[in-house]
Motif scaffolding. Structure first.
Motif, short mmCIF file in Angstrom:
data_model
loop_
_atom_site.label_atom_id
_atom_site.label_comp_id
_atom_site.label_asym_id
_atom_site.label_seq_id
_atom_site.Cartn_x
_atom_site.Cartn_y
_atom_site.Cartn_z
N ASP A 2 4.19 7.92 -1.00
CA ASP A 2 4.13 8.98 0.04
C ASP A 2 3.87 8.17 1.52
OD1 ASP A 2 3.47 11.01 1.40
OD2 ASP A 2 1.35 11.40 0.88
N LYS A 3 4.85 8.59 2.25
CA LYS A 3 4.76 8.17 3.87
C LYS A 3 4.29 9.04 4.67
CE LYS A 3 9.58 8.40 4.02
NZ LYS A 3 11.18 7.60 4.26
N SER A 4 4.06 10.10 4.38
CA SER A 4 4.08 11.23 5.52
C SER A 4 2.81 10.99 6.56
CB SER A 4 3.75 12.43 4.66
OG SER A 4 2.45 12.43 3.66
N ASP A 5 1.78 10.31 6.10
CA ASP A 5 0.50 10.04 6.84
C ASP A 5 0.38 8.69 7.08
OD1 ASP A 5 0.07 8.83 4.45
OD2 ASP A 5 -2.09 9.58 4.49
N ALA A 6 1.51 7.90 7.17
CA ALA A 6 1.46 6.61 7.33
C ALA A 6 2.35 5.97 8.72
CB ALA A 6 1.65 5.59 6.31
N ILE A 7 2.22 5.18 9.50
CA ILE A 7 3.21 4.61 10.40
C ILE A 7 3.93 3.69 9.44
CG2 ILE A 7 1.77 4.90 12.61
CD1 ILE A 7 0.98 1.87 12.18
N PHE A 8 5.10 3.22 9.98
CA PHE A 8 6.15 2.65 9.15
C PHE A 8 5.38 1.20 8.57
CE2 PHE A 8 9.55 -0.23 8.19
CZ PHE A 8 10.40 0.50 7.50
N PRO A 9 4.68 0.40 9.13
CA PRO A 9 4.17 -1.01 8.66
C PRO A 9 3.33 -0.44 7.64
CG PRO A 9 4.43 -1.22 10.92
CD PRO A 9 4.82 0.40 10.69
N ASP A 10 2.28 0.41 7.82
CA ASP A 10 1.53 0.73 6.73
C ASP A 10 2.06 1.25 5.39
OD1 ASP A 10 -0.52 -0.32 8.60
OD2 ASP A 10 -0.94 1.95 9.13
N TYR A 11 3.25 2.10 5.69
CA TYR A 11 4.17 2.53 4.58
C TYR A 11 4.54 1.29 3.78
CZ TYR A 11 8.64 4.06 2.73
OH TYR A 11 9.67 4.19 1.92
N VAL A 12 5.26 0.27 4.41
CA VAL A 12 5.58 -0.75 3.71
C VAL A 12 4.66 -1.48 3.02
CG1 VAL A 12 6.84 -2.90 4.14
CG2 VAL A 12 7.62 -1.09 5.29
N VAL A 13 3.46 -1.88 3.71
CA VAL A 13 2.38 -2.27 2.93
C VAL A 13 2.06 -1.77 1.58
CG1 VAL A 13 -0.07 -2.87 2.96
CG2 VAL A 13 1.48 -3.64 4.88
N ARG A 14 1.74 -0.45 1.59
CA ARG A 14 1.39 0.55 0.65
C ARG A 14 2.41 0.29 -0.56
NH1 ARG A 14 0.61 6.63 2.33
NH2 ARG A 14 -1.07 5.87 3.61
N ALA A 15 3.98 0.45 -0.21
CA ALA A 15 4.93 0.25 -1.12
C ALA A 15 4.76 -1.00 -1.74
CB ALA A 15 6.24 0.47 -0.60
N SER A 16 4.49 -2.11 -0.95
CA SER A 16 4.56 -3.58 -1.34
C SER A 16 3.20 -3.77 -2.44
CB SER A 16 4.34 -4.40 -0.10
OG SER A 16 3.99 -5.73 -0.59
N GLN A 17 2.38 -3.14 -2.17
CA GLN A 17 0.89 -3.22 -3.03
C GLN A 17 1.27 -2.64 -4.20
OE1 GLN A 17 -1.85 -2.20 -0.48
NE2 GLN A 17 -2.21 -4.31 0.53
N GLN A 18 1.74 -1.32 -4.16
CA GLN A 18 2.04 -0.63 -5.17
C GLN A 18 3.06 -1.28 -6.37
OE1 GLN A 18 2.66 3.60 -4.97
NE2 GLN A 18 4.38 3.67 -6.44
N GLY A 19 4.19 -1.88 -5.80
CA GLY A 19 5.18 -2.50 -6.45
C GLY A 19 4.31 -3.87 -7.22
N VAL A 20 3.58 -4.56 -6.52
CA VAL A 20 3.07 -5.60 -7.24
C VAL A 20 1.99 -5.20 -8.33
CG1 VAL A 20 1.21 -7.32 -6.82
CG2 VAL A 20 2.87 -7.19 -5.00
N LYS A 21 1.25 -4.07 -8.13
CA LYS A 21 0.32 -3.59 -8.91
C LYS A 21 1.10 -3.14 -10.33
CE LYS A 21 -3.10 0.04 -9.88
NZ LYS A 21 -3.73 0.99 -9.27
N ASP A 22 2.32 -2.26 -10.19
CA ASP A 22 2.89 -1.50 -11.26
C ASP A 22 3.93 -2.45 -11.79
OD1 ASP A 22 1.73 0.70 -10.35
OD2 ASP A 22 3.89 1.61 -9.31
N PHE A 23 4.57 -3.50 -11.44
CA PHE A 23 5.38 -4.27 -12.02
C PHE A 23 5.73 -5.80 -11.54
CE2 PHE A 23 7.93 -1.95 -8.85
CZ PHE A 23 8.82 -2.82 -8.34
N GLY A 24 4.74 -6.31 -10.86
CA GLY A 24 4.72 -7.72 -10.56
C GLY A 24 5.89 -7.94 -9.52
N MET A 25 6.07 -6.98 -8.56
CA MET A 25 7.10 -7.16 -7.81
C MET A 25 7.21 -8.59 -6.89
SD MET A 25 8.33 -4.38 -4.73
CE MET A 25 7.02 -4.82 -3.78
N MET A 26 8.12 -9.19 -6.88
CA MET A 26 8.33 -10.58 -5.96
C MET A 26 8.90 -10.31 -4.65
SD MET A 26 9.23 -12.18 -9.63
CE MET A 26 9.27 -13.81 -9.23
N ILE A 27 10.07 -9.38 -4.71
CA ILE A 27 10.65 -9.00 -3.42
C ILE A 27 10.94 -7.67 -3.29
CG2 ILE A 27 13.03 -9.36 -2.42
CD1 ILE A 27 13.60 -11.54 -4.24
N LEU A 28 10.68 -7.13 -1.87
CA LEU A 28 10.82 -5.76 -1.67
C LEU A 28 11.99 -5.65 -0.52
CD1 LEU A 28 9.65 -2.69 -1.49
CD2 LEU A 28 8.16 -3.57 0.60
#
Length: 222
Positions: A48-74
């Motif tokens: 959900d990016k509706s309440d976030a500025i772009f850098p915060d949205y990217v950080v949120r996605a980055s942390q979710q990817g690490v948590k969900d499947f051990g993401m190494m590249i975004l």
């Protein structure tokens, strides 16, 4: 075989349908040059990016990817909406990269690969005009369909494709005609468009170099 877990965030759902396979095939293609056997594993991240500025949205996605499947590249998709990517790089990608670097490296993926089509993602759909015509179902020429220009010089490639569909439909009898729309084309063209065709576009070349850089940061490529 080493698995590399890669996430992608896009501006819209249709963009995701188009880009998923292109991102996957590009990472596989570049992996052929890696030191060891590499298997890229791609997953689209929905945040959900509706309440976030772009850098915060990217950080949120980055942390979710690490948590969900051990993401190494975004991979982060943003249309340039212009003839170059300078504005997007300066106002979105560079601030987002800085925000990632300020986060905990254990909980945040800090390797970012920008995906910035010149003008918009539909320019990449025009990279292989023969494939586009096959998917539309027409034998008309590029000139007749209005798709004869270099894709990255077209200000509104989405409208150009819509017009091409409309022109093609006029040549088909009503009995054989069906209601094809541009939304029907994203997934099949994304799956079938050749990497060689995409390499004719400067924005894709930039993305491909970003993929190589990401592999280097993981010490998989010189």
């Amino acid at each position: 075989m080493r698995q590399v877990f890669i996430g992608i965030i896009t501006e819209g759902t249709t963009d995701a349908r188009f880009l998923e396979k292109i991102v996957e095939r590009t990472f596989y293609n570049v992996a052929l040059d890696c030191y060891n056997d590499v298997e890229p594993v791609i997953q689209t991240i929905k945040v959900d990016k509706s309440d976030a500025i772009f850098p915060d949205y990217v950080v949120r996605a980055s942390q979710q990817g690490v948590k969900d499947f051990g993401m190494m590249i975004l991979c982060v998709h943003c249309d340039a909406d212009a003839r170059d990517m300078e504005n997007v790089m300066n106002n979105k990608i560079i601030p987002a990269t800085g925000a990632l670097n300020n986060e905990n490296a254990i909980t945040t993926c800090q390797i970012l690969v920008p995906v910035i089509p010149i003008q918009m993602i539909e320019a990449w759909m025009l990279a292989d005009k023969q494939l586009l015509k096959e998917e539309i179902g027409t034998d008309l020429t590029d000139n007749e369909l209005g798709i004869n220009r270099y894709p990255e010089l077209i200000t509104d490639p989405k409208e150009v494709i819509k017009d091409a569909i409309r022109i093609a439909r006029q040549t088909i009898t009503k009995r054989r005609r069906h209601d094809l729309t541009i939304s029907d084309l994203y997934a099949p063209i994304g799956q079938k468009v050749s990497i060689e065709s995409l390499r004719t576009l400067s924005s894709f070349q930039h993305f491909q170099e970003g993929v190589r850089s990401a592999y280097r940061q993981l010490h998989l490529l010189s």
